[in-house]
Design a protein around this motif. Structure first.
Motif, PDB file in Angstrom:
ATOM      1  N   PHE A 160       0.020 -12.932 -34.815  1.00 36.61           N
ATOM      2  CA  PHE A 160      -0.034 -11.519 -34.431  1.00 36.61           C
ATOM      3  C   PHE A 160       0.781 -11.312 -33.159  1.00 36.61           C
ATOM      4  CE2 PHE A 160      -3.806 -11.893 -37.036  1.00 36.61           C
ATOM      5  CZ  PHE A 160      -3.805 -10.710 -37.750  1.00 36.61           C
ATOM      6  N   PRO A 161       1.474 -10.167 -33.051  1.00 33.07           N
ATOM      7  CA  PRO A 161       1.616  -9.123 -34.064  1.00 33.07           C
ATOM      8  C   PRO A 161       2.504  -9.563 -35.216  1.00 33.07           C
ATOM      9  CG  PRO A 161       3.015  -8.623 -32.194  1.00 33.07           C
ATOM     10  CD  PRO A 161       2.208  -9.833 -31.804  1.00 33.07           C
ATOM     11  N   LYS A 162       2.312  -8.957 -36.372  1.00 33.77           N
ATOM     12  CA  LYS A 162       3.072  -9.313 -37.554  1.00 33.77           C
ATOM     13  C   LYS A 162       4.555  -8.996 -37.371  1.00 33.77           C
ATOM     14  CE  LYS A 162      -0.357 -10.606 -40.265  1.00 33.77           C
ATOM     15  NZ  LYS A 162      -0.478 -11.992 -40.765  1.00 33.77           N
ATOM     16  N   PHE A 163       5.389  -9.715 -38.105  1.00 33.92           N
ATOM     17  CA  PHE A 163       6.821  -9.419 -38.103  1.00 33.92           C
ATOM     18  C   PHE A 163       7.040  -8.029 -38.681  1.00 33.92           C
ATOM     19  CE2 PHE A 163      10.936  -9.244 -40.166  1.00 33.92           C
ATOM     20  CZ  PHE A 163      11.788  -9.745 -39.189  1.00 33.92           C
ATOM     21  N   SER A 164       7.908  -7.247 -38.056  1.00 35.90           N
ATOM     22  CA  SER A 164       8.154  -5.884 -38.530  1.00 35.90           C
ATOM     23  C   SER A 164       9.563  -5.441 -38.176  1.00 35.90           C
ATOM     24  CB  SER A 164       7.144  -4.901 -37.921  1.00 35.90           C
ATOM     25  OG  SER A 164       7.356  -4.776 -36.520  1.00 35.90           O
ATOM     26  N   ILE A 165      10.088  -4.545 -39.000  1.00 34.84           N
ATOM     27  CA  ILE A 165      11.396  -3.940 -38.726  1.00 34.84           C
ATOM     28  C   ILE A 165      11.330  -3.163 -37.416  1.00 34.84           C
ATOM     29  CG2 ILE A 165      13.009  -2.162 -39.502  1.00 34.84           C
ATOM     30  CD1 ILE A 165      13.361  -4.699 -41.015  1.00 34.84           C
ATOM     31  N   TRP A 166      10.203  -2.477 -37.198  1.00 33.37           N
ATOM     32  CA  TRP A 166      10.059  -1.706 -35.955  1.00 33.37           C
ATOM     33  C   TRP A 166      10.238  -2.590 -34.723  1.00 33.37           C
ATOM     34  CZ3 TRP A 166       5.948  -2.590 -32.445  1.00 33.37           C
ATOM     35  CH2 TRP A 166       5.973  -1.758 -31.330  1.00 33.37           C
ATOM     36  N   ARG A 167       9.544  -3.707 -34.699  1.00 32.35           N
ATOM     37  CA  ARG A 167       9.612  -4.581 -33.527  1.00 32.35           C
ATOM     38  C   ARG A 167      11.005  -5.216 -33.400  1.00 32.35           C
ATOM     39  NH1 ARG A 167       6.132  -6.887 -29.894  1.00 32.35           N
ATOM     40  NH2 ARG A 167       4.437  -5.648 -30.770  1.00 32.35           N
ATOM     41  N   LEU A 168      11.589  -5.618 -34.526  1.00 28.10           N
ATOM     42  CA  LEU A 168      12.929  -6.206 -34.493  1.00 28.10           C
ATOM     43  C   LEU A 168      13.942  -5.228 -33.911  1.00 28.10           C
ATOM     44  CD1 LEU A 168      15.047  -8.368 -35.293  1.00 28.10           C
ATOM     45  CD2 LEU A 168      15.120  -7.299 -37.557  1.00 28.10           C
ATOM     46  N   MET A 169      13.898  -3.981 -34.349  1.00 25.68           N
ATOM     47  CA  MET A 169      14.901  -3.005 -33.924  1.00 25.68           C
ATOM     48  C   MET A 169      14.674  -2.525 -32.505  1.00 25.68           C
ATOM     49  SD  MET A 169      15.596  -0.808 -37.419  1.00 25.68           S
ATOM     50  CE  MET A 169      16.988   0.067 -36.673  1.00 25.68           C
ATOM     51  N   VAL A 170      13.422  -2.358 -32.107  1.00 26.72           N
ATOM     52  CA  VAL A 170      13.150  -1.905 -30.744  1.00 26.72           C
ATOM     53  C   VAL A 170      13.503  -2.996 -29.731  1.00 26.72           C
ATOM     54  CG1 VAL A 170      11.364  -1.148 -29.122  1.00 26.72           C
ATOM     55  CG2 VAL A 170      11.385  -0.257 -31.455  1.00 26.72           C
ATOM     56  N   LYS A 171      13.177  -4.236 -30.040  1.00 22.10           N
ATOM     57  CA  LYS A 171      13.518  -5.336 -29.136  1.00 22.10           C
ATOM     58  C   LYS A 171      15.042  -5.497 -29.017  1.00 22.10           C
ATOM     59  CE  LYS A 171      11.089  -9.152 -28.960  1.00 22.10           C
ATOM     60  NZ  LYS A 171      10.369  -9.042 -27.683  1.00 22.10           N
ATOM     61  N   THR A 172      15.748  -5.289 -30.125  1.00 18.47           N
ATOM     62  CA  THR A 172      17.206  -5.376 -30.082  1.00 18.47           C
ATOM     63  C   THR A 172      17.787  -4.258 -29.235  1.00 18.47           C
ATOM     64  OG1 THR A 172      17.204  -6.358 -32.300  1.00 18.47           O
ATOM     65  CG2 THR A 172      19.291  -5.513 -31.481  1.00 18.47           C
ATOM     66  N   TRP A 173      17.280  -3.046 -29.405  1.00 21.63           N
ATOM     67  CA  TRP A 173      17.745  -1.917 -28.584  1.00 21.63           C
ATOM     68  C   TRP A 173      17.465  -2.194 -27.112  1.00 21.63           C
ATOM     69  CZ3 TRP A 173      19.998   2.946 -29.589  1.00 21.63           C
ATOM     70  CH2 TRP A 173      19.981   3.847 -28.526  1.00 21.63           C
ATOM     71  N   PHE A 174      16.296  -2.720 -26.835  1.00 25.67           N
ATOM     72  CA  PHE A 174      15.912  -2.975 -25.446  1.00 25.67           C
ATOM     73  C   PHE A 174      16.890  -3.929 -24.771  1.00 25.67           C
ATOM     74  CE2 PHE A 174      13.518  -4.854 -21.984  1.00 25.67           C
ATOM     75  CZ  PHE A 174      12.857  -3.759 -21.438  1.00 25.67           C
TER      76      PHE A 174
END
Length: 586
Positions: A160-174
């Protein structure tokens, strides 16, 4: 590649691909194991940089001779693409997102005006968030397979937290936009500069609307109703540019008045509000979003830093204006009201409440000083000569007003007991108010009521904070994450695969040393273990995660139900923070 990716996201190809990913899920997972790419998968699962990128125009295709789908990824300038198709698909997603973010950064880094920079950043982020939502819907097969592969390849590891497109894309933007080459500092300072400009424009408009033609009186010898220094500050103020070091290149950002935003205060307010909300989007995670409106719980970076800067700027601004308004004390609280009205349209309730606390301190200090100066010049005998007194029987905060004036009067040697007993108390209060309002502080009662209203607002917020904490703690949602847990959840932080390995080994060791003791403690902590956790068998094949602990002791916790552990079953459907709390719904 960008055009190709857009077609895939919006057309039928991506849907067909995701269906094939679901159909061939177990085959893809076994392929990662057979290719001995488990370590690379672990890095990908926790959003480490991908090791392969594609330069091939034909991104997706099907093998006609086998009937099975494949990804056609060529080697990228010396970096060998992974062999397993699941990792290659993950790297493709990352490469497209990273390249898109790189283009956004290059575009933003070439802007040279504070307004354009903040406006364009907000626009690009809003578009990006809609893309996130679309890809979440389109790529469910991919995320499901990534999470299932992790469970099979790394049983017993933190999940946790589970793998997600949301987290992948927000972390990349950051990492690729917001934090790259110091642009976050540039954005923050530009935002604060626009706030400062907007505040001054509103103050100037307020003065002109309340005192028409007053600018023509500046050179006269007459006493003005508002401080002359206020206009001198306006006339001598210049728009100064800001210089920043961006990737080793000194860049100048001008603060010239914008031809559009400077003429439309509503558009300028919306610009500031959008940016404020966008920074909140980068600061939320699956846990802290439940406390997003709680004023006494620290928020995450970058919003915590932006909010602190706004409050510090406000404090300094109020301090400076207090010195100017000493000449005209009647208008200082009106100035505070106007500023609060502006900020309430551009910031969150949480920030507004913190701002109200600053205004209370500033207003109280200003009124105390103003009233003390007035009463210090009043002779006691003159109070008996006051004939016209204000009606206070219907004045709402009379009790607070009475206590306040008694305190100030005692410092000026005005004794209430000497005035024929307490039955004359209100009459003396009325006379004091009359003297105060006749000697330079004509809005004293309305100013004092404003102070009391702000205090009531703060008290209401405290009650709301308690309610938020009570509800969340009853659901075992912690108000603060420990240092290790924060590495998994906070967007700005990264999880090291070595740490994940260590956590797994620690749990393995604890279980092998005393399994019965561990199960007993877990049962006591979570109530009924069989309901909260999968049954533990063999070598931890089904063990999910070292329990996420609440850091420290909550002052409200003694009166609340629950344990010190989170029941993650409530988060199983959590892939994206509640959209109602993000900019997407606004």
């Amino acid at each position: 590649m960008q055009g190709k990716m857009n077609d895939l996201c919006l057309g039928d190809n991506i849907a067909e691909l995701m269906e094939q990913v679901r159909t061939n899920q177990q085959e893809l997972i076994d392929e990662v194991r057979q290719c001995k790419e488990a370590s690379a998968f672990l890095e990908a699962r926790w959003y480490q940089n991908a090791t392969g990128q594609s330069n091939d125009d034909d991104i997706f295709s099907e093998k006609s001779h086998t009937g099975e789908f494949d990804l056609q990824l060529s080697d990228s300038e010396g970096l060998a693409a992974p062999k397993s198709r699941l990792l290659r698909l993950n790297n493709l997603f990352y490469a497209v997102i990273q390249n898109y973010c790189a283009m956004i950064f290059d575009y933003l880094s070439n802007l040279d005006n504070t307004y354009n920079l903040v406006a364009e950043y907000s626009t690009r982020w809003t578009v990006y968030t809609y893309t996130i939502l679309q890809l979440i819907q389109s790529c469910q097969g991919f995320t499901e397979t990534m999470n299932e592969a992790y469970e099979q390849l790394f049983p017993g590891y933190p999940s946790f937290p589970k793998f997600s497109i949301w987290r992948l894309m927000v972390k990349t933007w950051f990492s690729e936009v917001y934090e790259k080459c110091g642009i976050s500092k540039l954005l923050s300072d530009s935002y604060l500069k626009i706030v400062s400009n907007h505040r001054e424009n509103l103050l100037r408009e307020e003065i002109n609307s309340n005192f028409p033609g007053i600018s023509k009186q500046l050179d006269s010898t007459l006493d003005l109703q508002v401080p002359k220094q206020l206009f001198l500050n306006f006339s001598t103020k210049q728009d100064r540019s800001m210089v920043f070091d961006t990737c080793g290149i000194m860049k100048e950002i001008n603060n010239n008045r914008h031809p559009y935003f400077s003429k439309d205060t509503q558009a300028e307010s919306k610009l500031l509000n959008d940016f404020h909300q966008n920074i909140i989007d980068l600061s939320v995670n699956e846990v802290n979003m439940h406390y997003i409106d709680c004023t006494d719980i620290e928020s995450n970076y970058p919003f915590s830093e932006l909010e602190s800067s706004i409050l510090q700027q406000s404090y300094s601004y109020y301090q400076d204006q207090a010195k100017v308004f000493e000449e005209s004390p009647s208008f200082y609280c009106q100035f505070l009201k106007s500023d609060m009205s502006f900020l309430s349209d551009t910031t969150t309730k949480r920030t507004n409440t913190k701002l109200a606390k600053i205004q209370i301190d500033q207003c109280l200090e200003f009124i105390q000083k103003s009233i003390s100066n007035i009463l210090g010049k009043v002779e006691l005998d003159s109070l008996d000569k006051v004939e016209i007194v204000p009606e206070l029987s219907t004045y709402e905060p009379y009790t607070q007003l009475r206590d306040f004036l008694i305190q100030i009067s005692s410092e000026q040697n005005i004794k209430f007991e000497a005035q024929n007993g307490r039955n004359q108390e209100m009459k003396l209060i009325q006379k004091l108010v009359a003297v105060i309002e006749a000697n330079g502080h004509s809005n004293f009662r309305s100013d004092f009521k404003f102070l009391c209203d702000q205090q009531a607002l703060v008290e209401q917020t405290k009650a709301k904070d308690y309610e938020i904490k009570s509800i969340n703690m009853s659901k075992n949602i912690p108000y603060e994450l420990g240092d290790v847990d924060a590495l998994f959840y906070d967007i700005e932080k990264n999880t090291d695969t070595k740490l994940i390995e260590k956590l797994y080994q620690d749990v393995q060791k604890a279980m092998s040393v005393d399994r019965e003791s561990f199960e007993s403690k877990s049962t006591k902590a979570s109530g009924n273990l069989s309901e909260d956790l999968p049954e533990i068998e063999g070598d931890l094949e089904d063990f999910e995660l070292p329990q996420l602990k609440v850091k420290g002791k909550n002052e409200y916790r003694e009166d609340m139900p629950g344990t010190e552990e989170i029941n993650f079953s409530e988060f199983d459907d959590f892939d994206l923070p509640d959209i109602d709390n993000l900019i997407l719904s606004r």
